[in-house]
Scaffold this motif. Structure first.
Motif, PDB file in Angstrom:
ATOM      1  N   ALA A 198      51.280 -10.011  -4.428  1.00 51.76           N
ATOM      2  CA  ALA A 198      50.453  -8.956  -3.839  1.00 51.76           C
ATOM      3  C   ALA A 198      51.152  -8.346  -2.628  1.00 51.76           C
ATOM      4  N   GLN A 199      51.825  -9.183  -1.842  1.00 54.74           N
ATOM      5  CA  GLN A 199      52.520  -8.695  -0.653  1.00 54.74           C
ATOM      6  C   GLN A 199      53.679  -7.776  -1.028  1.00 54.74           C
ATOM      7  N   TRP A 200      54.334  -8.070  -2.155  1.00 57.87           N
ATOM      8  CA  TRP A 200      55.485  -7.283  -2.587  1.00 57.87           C
ATOM      9  C   TRP A 200      55.097  -6.141  -3.532  1.00 57.87           C
ATOM     10  N   GLY A 201      53.797  -5.947  -3.716  1.00 55.17           N
ATOM     11  CA  GLY A 201      53.348  -4.851  -4.554  1.00 55.17           C
ATOM     12  C   GLY A 201      53.446  -5.102  -6.044  1.00 55.17           C
ATOM     13  N   ASN A 202      53.567  -6.359  -6.451  1.00 52.56           N
ATOM     14  CA  ASN A 202      53.634  -6.685  -7.886  1.00 52.56           C
ATOM     15  C   ASN A 202      52.690  -7.848  -8.154  1.00 52.56           C
ATOM     16  N   PHE A 203      51.400  -7.562  -7.964  1.00 55.81           N
ATOM     17  CA  PHE A 203      50.388  -8.611  -8.072  1.00 55.81           C
ATOM     18  C   PHE A 203      50.332  -9.187  -9.484  1.00 55.81           C
ATOM     19  N   GLU A 204      50.520  -8.335 -10.503  1.00 56.29           N
ATOM     20  CA  GLU A 204      50.437  -8.797 -11.890  1.00 56.29           C
ATOM     21  C   GLU A 204      51.501  -9.852 -12.183  1.00 56.29           C
ATOM     22  N   ALA A 205      52.727  -9.653 -11.681  1.00 56.81           N
ATOM     23  CA  ALA A 205      53.780 -10.648 -11.877  1.00 56.81           C
ATOM     24  C   ALA A 205      53.433 -11.948 -11.146  1.00 56.81           C
ATOM     25  N   GLY A 206      52.860 -11.822  -9.950  1.00 55.00           N
ATOM     26  CA  GLY A 206      52.456 -13.013  -9.210  1.00 55.00           C
ATOM     27  C   GLY A 206      51.400 -13.812  -9.954  1.00 55.00           C
ATOM     28  N   ILE A 207      50.431 -13.110 -10.571  1.00 55.97           N
ATOM     29  CA  ILE A 207      49.391 -13.794 -11.347  1.00 55.97           C
ATOM     30  C   ILE A 207      50.001 -14.515 -12.538  1.00 55.97           C
ATOM     31  N   THR A 208      50.983 -13.886 -13.196  1.00 55.40           N
ATOM     32  CA  THR A 208      51.630 -14.521 -14.349  1.00 55.40           C
ATOM     33  C   THR A 208      52.370 -15.788 -13.925  1.00 55.40           C
ATOM     34  N   ILE A 209      53.061 -15.732 -12.787  1.00 56.48           N
ATOM     35  CA  ILE A 209      53.744 -16.930 -12.273  1.00 56.48           C
ATOM     36  C   ILE A 209      52.719 -18.020 -11.958  1.00 56.48           C
ATOM     37  N   SER A 210      51.608 -17.629 -11.368  1.00 60.30           N
ATOM     38  CA  SER A 210      50.543 -18.602 -11.068  1.00 60.30           C
ATOM     39  C   SER A 210      49.996 -19.224 -12.340  1.00 60.30           C
ATOM     40  N   THR A 211      49.892 -18.424 -13.403  1.00 57.88           N
ATOM     41  CA  THR A 211      49.403 -18.947 -14.680  1.00 57.88           C
ATOM     42  C   THR A 211      50.345 -20.018 -15.222  1.00 57.88           C
ATOM     43  N   GLY A 212      51.647 -19.806 -15.089  1.00 58.56           N
ATOM     44  CA  GLY A 212      52.601 -20.830 -15.508  1.00 58.56           C
ATOM     45  C   GLY A 212      52.436 -22.112 -14.715  1.00 58.56           C
ATOM     46  N   ALA A 213      52.160 -21.967 -13.421  1.00 59.55           N
ATOM     47  CA  ALA A 213      51.932 -23.156 -12.592  1.00 59.55           C
ATOM     48  C   ALA A 213      50.671 -23.890 -13.026  1.00 59.55           C
ATOM     49  N   VAL A 214      49.608 -23.137 -13.362  1.00 60.81           N
ATOM     50  CA  VAL A 214      48.365 -23.757 -13.837  1.00 60.81           C
ATOM     51  C   VAL A 214      48.630 -24.589 -15.086  1.00 60.81           C
ATOM     52  N   CYS A 215      49.370 -24.027 -16.045  1.00 57.99           N
ATOM     53  CA  CYS A 215      49.606 -24.714 -17.318  1.00 57.99           C
ATOM     54  C   CYS A 215      50.418 -25.989 -17.123  1.00 57.99           C
ATOM     55  N   VAL A 216      51.483 -25.932 -16.346  1.00 61.05           N
ATOM     56  CA  VAL A 216      52.314 -27.123 -16.153  1.00 61.05           C
ATOM     57  C   VAL A 216      51.582 -28.168 -15.315  1.00 61.05           C
ATOM     58  N   SER A 217      50.721 -27.734 -14.401  1.00 64.82           N
ATOM     59  CA  SER A 217      49.967 -28.703 -13.591  1.00 64.82           C
ATOM     60  C   SER A 217      49.072 -29.578 -14.460  1.00 64.82           C
ATOM     61  N   ALA A 218      48.637 -29.057 -15.612  1.00 67.02           N
ATOM     62  CA  ALA A 218      47.774 -29.843 -16.509  1.00 67.02           C
ATOM     63  C   ALA A 218      48.510 -31.026 -17.112  1.00 67.02           C
ATOM     64  N   THR A 219      49.851 -30.981 -17.125  1.00 66.67           N
ATOM     65  CA  THR A 219      50.633 -32.096 -17.674  1.00 66.67           C
ATOM     66  C   THR A 219      50.973 -33.137 -16.614  1.00 66.67           C
ATOM     67  N   ASP A 220      50.681 -32.845 -15.354  1.00 67.51           N
ATOM     68  CA  ASP A 220      51.065 -33.715 -14.242  1.00 67.51           C
ATOM     69  C   ASP A 220      50.009 -34.786 -14.029  1.00 67.51           C
ATOM     70  N   THR A 221      49.910 -35.691 -14.991  1.00 67.27           N
ATOM     71  CA  THR A 221      48.934 -36.774 -14.897  1.00 67.27           C
ATOM     72  C   THR A 221      49.552 -37.959 -14.159  1.00 67.27           C
ATOM     73  N   PRO A 222      48.725 -38.814 -13.534  1.00 68.30           N
ATOM     74  CA  PRO A 222      49.261 -39.938 -12.765  1.00 68.30           C
ATOM     75  C   PRO A 222      50.119 -40.861 -13.618  1.00 68.30           C
ATOM     76  N   GLY A 223      51.128 -41.443 -12.988  1.00 68.50           N
ATOM     77  CA  GLY A 223      52.016 -42.357 -13.692  1.00 68.50           C
ATOM     78  C   GLY A 223      53.357 -42.443 -13.000  1.00 68.50           C
ATOM     79  N   PRO A 224      54.324 -43.136 -13.625  1.00 69.33           N
ATOM     80  CA  PRO A 224      55.662 -43.254 -13.037  1.00 69.33           C
ATOM     81  C   PRO A 224      56.323 -41.887 -12.892  1.00 69.33           C
ATOM     82  N   ALA A 225      57.180 -41.739 -11.895  1.00 67.99           N
ATOM     83  CA  ALA A 225      57.812 -40.451 -11.606  1.00 67.99           C
ATOM     84  C   ALA A 225      58.608 -39.936 -12.793  1.00 67.99           C
ATOM     85  N   LYS A 226      59.320 -40.824 -13.476  1.00 69.65           N
ATOM     86  CA  LYS A 226      60.136 -40.402 -14.622  1.00 69.65           C
ATOM     87  C   LYS A 226      59.268 -39.847 -15.736  1.00 69.65           C
TER      88      LYS A 226
END
Length: 722
Positions: free
Chosen positions: A40-68
């Motif tokens: 939003a600060q750089w005038g490309n809010f849509e791209a920022g939302i898409t990047i955030s969506t990728g973070a949302v999806c990968v965060s769903a795989t980050d379940t507790p457990g060993p680091a590896k």
């Protein structure tokens, strides 16, 4: 109806704010918010939302457990999200091809569950990415840039998670250990309730068995983090040694807590009017509080603080009071009170030992154990990733395959419904609700549906109140951030809280995007109801998975574990050596099997009444199983703590022990006749050349009680299999 809110203490708040879940919530919020704000600060809010969506999806795989394992899961999710986003973007203009992709991906990604819960979370994250793309499919020339932005967002979350792990390598283990002690303190507090005449014993057992499930889950979480991390079990640093040794001590403490079983109805009848039971309950409650403080300090990675209270002095006063009780003040022998005193003294000693975690000097000179990792790996389940597991599960006998079929049909219905009958601006919410709500078991699907509907309604009201009463954009944004943190902090523990705050923050977010929140509320509620109805119907009508169908196997597994546990006791009494590792493995098997059975029984009680089979008898089986394992643990602890060699048991004792094993074997034969193995039969009686000792009256009484409980289990099993 929403449950009443429990009392929240400062210690409860400490557990929350220093928990793994809260740190995950903070990290996920940062990973999602920052790209959108920068865009939003750089005038490309849509791209920022898409990047955030990728973070949302990968965060769903980050379940507790060993680091590896966490890293590998996030990398797998990152790759699948990228590939599926390209495929979805290419076929999006062709609705029939898109429908085929939805059906095919729903099946294939759900089947990832054959490789365990982490692989299943990767499949769920990929499904989420596919569904979110249906909101605004990019034009064909923008498909690759869109997928690269998703990849960037997922990579950003991955880097953030790995950086936190690198900076704080011990925090996950400390947090898991602290939560484990917190659950054990809750279990010990429930044990105190058995001495309160005002409580109902049957309800006490229900709550105790439910807490046993929680303790087992927390112990398994610590094992996963500690024993699968070579860095922790192989390092010779003070912190790693303290974590491992403290957990081993904590499991031994839990054994002694469970071993403290008595005939509480008789205790209340015989000693209730003396007032001694209230004093015993008060001391146990204070020990539970001490244990809870220890867990809170370990989880927060802070010093223990003020000097620990002297529970030994309190124990001495209780001992004096019992000794001063007139013989005619009770209706039976006070010997049982002396056994309680011995157990309490042992608990005090072991809780005191746990405080060594805070004293580095006690562990500085402890030599490292080179073979420690190999030993500890025996305590965690091995999960092999063989492709043959996928093909072997392509049969209706596989619960994962049946669930994949349910998911496929439900997603197909949701897609067709959203495309042909429901043309809302966010009709992809119907499909997204189905993928989130439909679970392998009907009871969990039902629970999730109820929580989703209630949470959506409450969250809609909360969001509306904020938007109607708060005009400042900055204050609204502050609410949005707080709601995000709360929503992502509770997503693995209290789903209804997640839904409430997720709905509220989505309403605020759409308002920032210029959408009318009343229309958003109406559409979200409608889509949620449609999606929940589809998921509920699929779970009920398509190859439904009823807990009563699983209970027979779980009861058989519990009997096998208790039979092996009883046989190690027989080995000790016969003079045969039982190594510490072998004993702890058998003890762990009992805890895991008992917790699995109790959890399945609790889930069965939430299913339709017509699908419940023998709930009263199964409850009796669960309670008797708990009593049996508690008394085996008590006898084993007595033998372990005895400095002098154990004399050979008397013929009466051997007969009682053999009879108990035979009763358990009969029960196992009824439940699982097709799995009669040599291990299921009672161990052959070993005749010692040393003459048997005269009957040890306390030992004979305890073995006689084991025989009685085993016989009662056999009777209950006979009813269940009639």
């Amino acid at each position: 109806m929403l449950p009443s809110l429990p009392h929240v203490s400062r210690r409860d708040l400490s557990y929350f704010f220093f928990s793994q879940h809260f740190s995950d919530g903070l990290r996920t919020t940062l990973a999602i918010l920052l790209p959108a704000l920068v865009g939003a600060q750089w005038g490309n809010f849509e791209a920022g939302i898409t990047i955030s969506t990728g973070a949302v999806c990968v965060s769903a795989t980050d379940t507790p457990g060993p680091a590896k394992h966490k890293r590998n899961g996030m990398l797998a999710g990152l790759g699948l999200v990228f590939v599926v986003s390209i495929l979805t973007g290419v076929v999006a203009p062709y609705r029939w091809l898109l429908g085929l992709e939805v059906v095919g991906m729903a099946f294939a990604l759900t089947m990832l569950l054959v490789w365990g819960a982490r692989a299943g979370s990767v499949g769920s994250a990929t499904l989420l990415a596919m569904v979110l793309m249906l909101a605004h499919p990019p034009a064909l020339p923008q498909v690759l840039p869109h997928a690269l932005l998703l990849l960037l967002g997922g990579g950003w979350y991955l880097v953030l998670a790995l950086l936190q792990q690198q900076l704080q390598p011990y925090r996950p283990a400390q947090q898991a250990l602290g939560e484990c002690l917190h659950a054990m303190a809750g279990f010990l507090q429930l044990k105190a309730d058995f001495y309160q005449e005002s409580t109902n014993l049957e309800e006490d057992y229900r709550r105790l068995v439910a807490q046993q499930v929680t303790v087992n889950d927390k112990q398994e979480a610590v094992r996963e983090v500690l024993f699968r991390s070579r860095q922790l079990v192989n390092e010779s640093t003070s912190t790693s040694r303290r974590l491992v040794l403290t957990f081993v001590e904590a499991v031994d403490l839990y054994e002694h807590i469970t071993a403290g079983y008595y005939d509480y109805a008789a205790l209340r009848r015989d000693f209730g009017r003396t007032g001694l039971l209230a004093d015993i309950a008060a001391l146990i409650s204070r020990l539970a509080t001490d244990l809870d403080y220890l867990g809170s300090a370990i989880q927060a990675n802070r010093a223990y603080g003020s000097p620990a209270p002297d529970r030994t002095a309190e124990w001495s006063r209780l001992q004096a009071r019992i000794a001063a009780t007139p013989a005619d003040a009770a209706d039976s022998s006070p010997r049982v009170l002396l056994k309680i005193l011995v157990n309490l003294r042992d608990l005090i000693r072991r809780i005191t030992n746990l405080r060594r975690y805070f004293d580095e000097s006690l562990l500085e000179e402890a030599p490292p154990e080179p073979s420690r990792a190999a030993t500890h790996l025996q305590f965690v389940a091995q999960q092999e990733l063989h492709f043959s597991a996928f093909t072997q599960n392509l049969t209706l006998n596989s619960s994962v395959f049946r669930h994949a079929i349910r998911m496929t049909v439900a997603c197909a219905v949701a897609f067709v419904l959203a495309e042909s009958l429901w043309h809302g601006q966010h009709n992809y919410w119907v499909l997204m609700t189905v993928t989130i709500m439909l679970k392998p078991g009907f009871s969990l699907t039902r629970q999730r549906n109820i929580e989703r509907i209630i949470g959506t309604l409450v969250g809609g009201v909360l969001g509306t109140l904020i938007l109607k009463t708060v005009a400042s954009g900055d204050v609204r944004f502050a609410f949005l951030v707080v709601f995000m943190v709360v929503a992502y902090s509770f997503q693995r523990t209290k789903y209804i809280i997640t839904v409430i705050f997720l709905t509220a923050y989505l309403l605020i977010m759409f308002t920032f995007l210029g959408a009318g929140y009343l229309g958003i509320i109406e559409e979200r509620v409608t889509d949620t109801l449609l999606g929940c109805a589809i998921a509920f119907s699929a779970g009920y009508l398509l190859f439904p998975s009823w807990e009563s169908d699983q209970l027979r196997d779980l009861m058989a597994a519990t009997l096998r574990a208790n039979l092996a546990y009883l046989r190690q006791l027989a080995d000790r009494l016969a003079g045969r050596e039982v190594t510490a590792t072998a004993y702890r493995l058998r003890r762990k098997d009992v805890y895991v099997a008992s917790a699995n059975l109790a959890a399945a029984f609790q889930r069965m009680l939430s299913e339709p009444k017509s699908k419940r089979r023998h709930p009263t008898e199964i409850h009796q089986f669960v309670v008797l199983n708990h009593i049996l394992s508690s008394n085996i643990a008590a006898l084993t602890a007595t033998l372990q703590d005895t400095a002098t060699p154990t004399p050979p048991p008397s013929p009466e004792s051997r007969r009682a022990l053999t009879s108990a094993q035979a009763a358990l074997t009969r029960s196992l034969t009824r439940l699982a006749p097709e799995t009669l193995l040599e291990e299921s039969a009672p161990a052959p009686e070993v005749r010692s050349e040393v003459p048997a000792a005269p009957a040890d009256r306390p030992l004979l009484e305890q073995l006689g009680f084991l025989q009685k409980v085993s016989t009662d289990l056999s009777k209950v099993t006979e009813v269940l299999t009639a």
